[in-house]
Enzyme design. Structure first.
Site, short mmCIF file in Angstrom:
data_model
loop_
_atom_site.label_atom_id
_atom_site.label_comp_id
_atom_site.label_asym_id
_atom_site.label_seq_id
_atom_site.Cartn_x
_atom_site.Cartn_y
_atom_site.Cartn_z
N HIS A 46 -8.58 37.29 -11.46
CA HIS A 46 -8.21 35.92 -11.81
C HIS A 46 -9.05 34.92 -11.01
O HIS A 46 -9.69 34.03 -11.59
CB HIS A 46 -6.71 35.72 -11.52
CG HIS A 46 -6.20 34.37 -11.87
ND1 HIS A 46 -5.46 34.12 -13.00
CD2 HIS A 46 -6.31 33.20 -11.22
CE1 HIS A 46 -5.16 32.84 -13.04
NE2 HIS A 46 -5.66 32.24 -11.97
N GLU A 47 -9.11 35.12 -9.70
CA GLU A 47 -9.81 34.15 -8.86
C GLU A 47 -11.31 34.19 -9.08
O GLU A 47 -11.98 33.15 -9.05
CB GLU A 47 -9.47 34.37 -7.38
CG GLU A 47 -7.99 34.17 -7.02
CD GLU A 47 -7.41 32.85 -7.51
OE1 GLU A 47 -8.17 31.88 -7.69
OE2 GLU A 47 -6.19 32.80 -7.75
N GLY A 98 0.82 -1.21 0.00
CA GLY A 98 0.00 0.00 0.00
C GLY A 98 0.85 1.25 0.00
O GLY A 98 2.03 1.20 0.33
ZN ZN Z 1 -5.76 30.23 -11.45
#
Ligand code: ZN
Ligand code: ADP
Ligand code: MG
Length: 639
Positions: A440-441, A219
């Site tokens: 942008h955000e 794992g």
């Molecule tokens: Zn971005």
């Protein structure tokens, strides 16, 4: 002028040179200085002499015209003199010269009838050369001696290493019980039996069953393999011996093998007990694999391990548990019946498993009863047991720092962001940069809200984080899809569009030329998603072909040349498909931003002021302007 009259015959010179060589060798052993000849020798030479001239006499003889020819040897400081009336084959007379001989040269020049020549004695040069060489050799020999002593020390250390300073740990009682391990129920069930093997072997041997010797836990890191092995020892109440595979592999051939011998010897003395070998792939790799052939040390260690495992019968009460996250590279001999023939998968937990693990680790912490671990488990897909333990610990640290008495949901949420995104930094002052980041955000956040298949927004923020993160917009994770791995084409496509939303918004508002480099991560993610869509899921015009397998690791221990499973031509087609997909998504993103420009501007103003907008508030504002898609409405009403 007496001192000039030291005469040395040719014969004597030869003896002198041998003496010189001897003296050199002697000097080498004792001190850098050495003696050239001895006065006693010179004295003897003078007595025997009948064929030599002095310096003064030579000058006289030249003036008198008795000399035909003089060969000067500057390096040896001697002159060979051929006299008039000498027999043709007779030896010349040898004259010792001074350091500087101006009179002799002048006299020779003045008497034109005497031939004179400079000769150099090859022999003397060789002697000088030898001398210089010896001066080099002396320190070299000293150095070599030093190294020799070192390496003998080292190898004697290596011999002791394997014997006395074995690198395994022994815990008489691990104190860990199965209760401490959560979220990996299947593995626990399978290993329950091992406890019985250790506790009551008679049960099995009575009916003639051979007790298995080895179990391999497979794992990813942090899923609780070590913990599980300790729990087995704890439940059975037997000592726990552990060593990491990498401890076996040493620089000196044979050390690893001797450690294996040591470990098993100790274990036999303490039977019944459990031996845990972590990272067994470090020793257990396919023999003879890898670049440049095999590795003697590793192979010897592995051979020793195999021998030891064969050496004890199944009933001695030793069980070996090994852990690895790379079972594919293990040598086939290790997996043979009678060795690690049982494999137990220990995988990253699902949501229910995460909840169980959180409960285990919340046991010894003061958690506000209002905290829903259920919600925490939902928000942490992909977290392993170790990640979850770390998460609660971070939350506890934040709680202490904030001088609170209980860990609340806020601390846990902050800890999640901290682990997944980075540490928070101070917010930027209001500036162009801040507005640019906000646009942008908001681009991401708005698309996450307006695209029909995108996951709803959790929050959008422009509080910067460590690692150069100016802000981020975060969606509520679709844990069903992530846990199952069953992504739909529409979901991937909307995600690509949403990811391009940041760049699209910058371009719409500030113009294509003002787009910043802040979107480079977004672009990487897009390329990744689009590529997967084309090559793995067969969701493109190229049709139903899985061109790449999930596992693209290089250096698997088997094959070191990575092969593409498709042709150059196909590669070009894939590139074109990926690009086309990205371009059409980008155009879609710009269109949505353009059509909602007023909304975008309002959201940016709010974000610059508030620095963080929660999903709920965000959706309410968006709903004032336009109809929300179905998926988003559920989130609004459902809370
Ligand atoms: Zn971005
Ligand atoms: P691995 O050996 O698989 O890399 P570990 O066993 O060393 O992982 O896990 C590290 C820590 O993470 C453990 O000490 C434990 O605190 C926590 N942990 C991991 N998996 C679990 C689990 N299934 N249940 C409870 N705690 C876990
Ligand atoms: Mg481990």
């Amino acid at each position: 002028m007496r001192s000039f009259e030291k005469k040395v015959s040719t014969k004597q010179r030869a003896t002198k040179r041998t003496a010189l060589a001897g003296a050199l060798v002697a000097a080498m052993m004792m001190s850098p200085g050495f003696v050239v000849g001895t006065p006693a020798l010179a004295q003897k030479a003078e007595q025997q002499d009948n064929n030599t001239l002095t310096y003064g006499k030579l000058l006289q003889k030249i003036e008198n015209g008795e000399v035909v020819r003089v060969d000067l040897d500057e390096s040896e400081k001697v002159a060979d003199v051929y006299l008039k009336g000498q027999e043709p084959n007779a030896q010349p007379q040898r004259v010792k010269l001074l350091d500087q001989n101006p009179e002799l040269i002048n006299t020779l020049k003045a008497n034109k009838n005497v031939q004179f020549d400079e000769v150099s004695s090859a022999n003397s040069k060789a002697a000088v050369g030898l001398l210089i060489n010896l001066m080099w050799i002396l320190p070299l020999v000293a150095l070599m001696l030093l190294f020799l002593r070192r390496s003998t020390n080292a190898s004697s250390q290596a011999m002791n290493f394997g014997k006395s300073r074995a690198r395994f740990q022994m815990e008489a009682k691990t104190g860990i019980k199965f209760d401490d391990v959560a979220g990996i129920e299947e593995a626990k069930e399978e290993l329950q039996e091992v406890v019985t093997f250790l506790k009551q072997p008679e049960k099995f041997t009575a009916v003639g069953a051979r007790i298995p010797k080895g179990v391999l836990l497979v794992g990813p890191p942090g899923t609780g393999k070590t913990l599980l092995a300790k729990a087995i020892a704890g439940e059975a109440g037997v000592p726990f011996f552990s060593i990491s595979g990498s401890e076996f592999v040493e620089m000196f051939v044979g050390v690893g093998a001797s450690r294996v011998r040591d470990l098993f010897k100790k274990a036999k003395d303490n039977a019944p007990c459990l031996i845990f070998i972590d990272e067994i792939d470090a020793v257990g790799r396919q023999r003879g694999a890898g670049i440049g052939g095999g590795n003697d040390e590793r192979e010897q260690t592995l051979n020793q391990l195999l021998t030891e495992m064969d050496g004890f019968e199944g009933n001695t009460g030793i069980i070996i548990i090994a852990a690895t996250n790379r079972p594919d590279v293990l040598d086939a001999a290790l997996l043979r019946p009678g060795r690690f023939d049982r494999q137990v998968i220990v995988d990253a937990p699902d949501r229910k498993g995460r909840l169980e693990i959180l409960k285990v680790h919340a046991r010894n912490k003061k958690v506000d009863p209002a905290v829903s671990l259920e919600v925490v488990a939902r928000r942490t897909p992909g977290f392993t047991g170790a990640d979850l333990a770390n998460l609660l610990n971070e939350a506890a640290i934040l709680t202490a720092r904030r001088r609170k008495d209980f860990i609340t949901q806020i601390e846990i949420d902050d800890a999640i962001d901290r682990l997944t995104i980075g540490l928070t930094l101070n917010p930027l002052l209001d500036s162009n940069k801040k507005r640019l980041i906000a646009y942008h955000e908001i681009g991401h956040a708005l698309l996450a809200t307006l695209l029909p298949h995108a996951d709803p927004l959790n929050k959008v923020t422009i509080i910067p984080r460590s690692g150069g993160v100016g802000g981020f917009s975060q969606q509520i994770l679709n844990e069903e899809m992530i846990d199952s791995g069953l992504y739909t084409r529409a979901w991937i496509q909307d995600n690509i569009t949403m990811t391009l939303g940041g760049k699209a918004s910058e371009a719409e508002v500030f113009g294509e030329s003002e787009v910043t480099g802040g979107a480079s991560n977004d672009l990487k993610m897009v390329a990744n998603l689009a590529r997967k869509m084309v090559t793995m899921y067969g969701m493109s015009d190229l049709g139903l072909v899985a061109l790449e397998t999930q596992n693209s690791d290089v250096f698997l221990g088997r094959d070191w040349v990575s092969r593409n499973e498709y042709s150059e031509e196909m590669a070009t087609k894939i590139d074109r498909q990926v690009r086309e997909m990205a371009i059409s998504c980008y155009q879609e993103a710009r269109k949505i931003i353009r059509e909602n420009r007023a909304l975008v501007d309002r959201l940016v103003d709010l974000l610059v002021e508030q620095e963080t907008i929660e999903g709920e508030q965000f959706r309410k504002i968006v709903a004032e302007y336009t109809q929300l898609p179905e998926k988003q409405q559920l989130v609004v009403s459902g809370g």
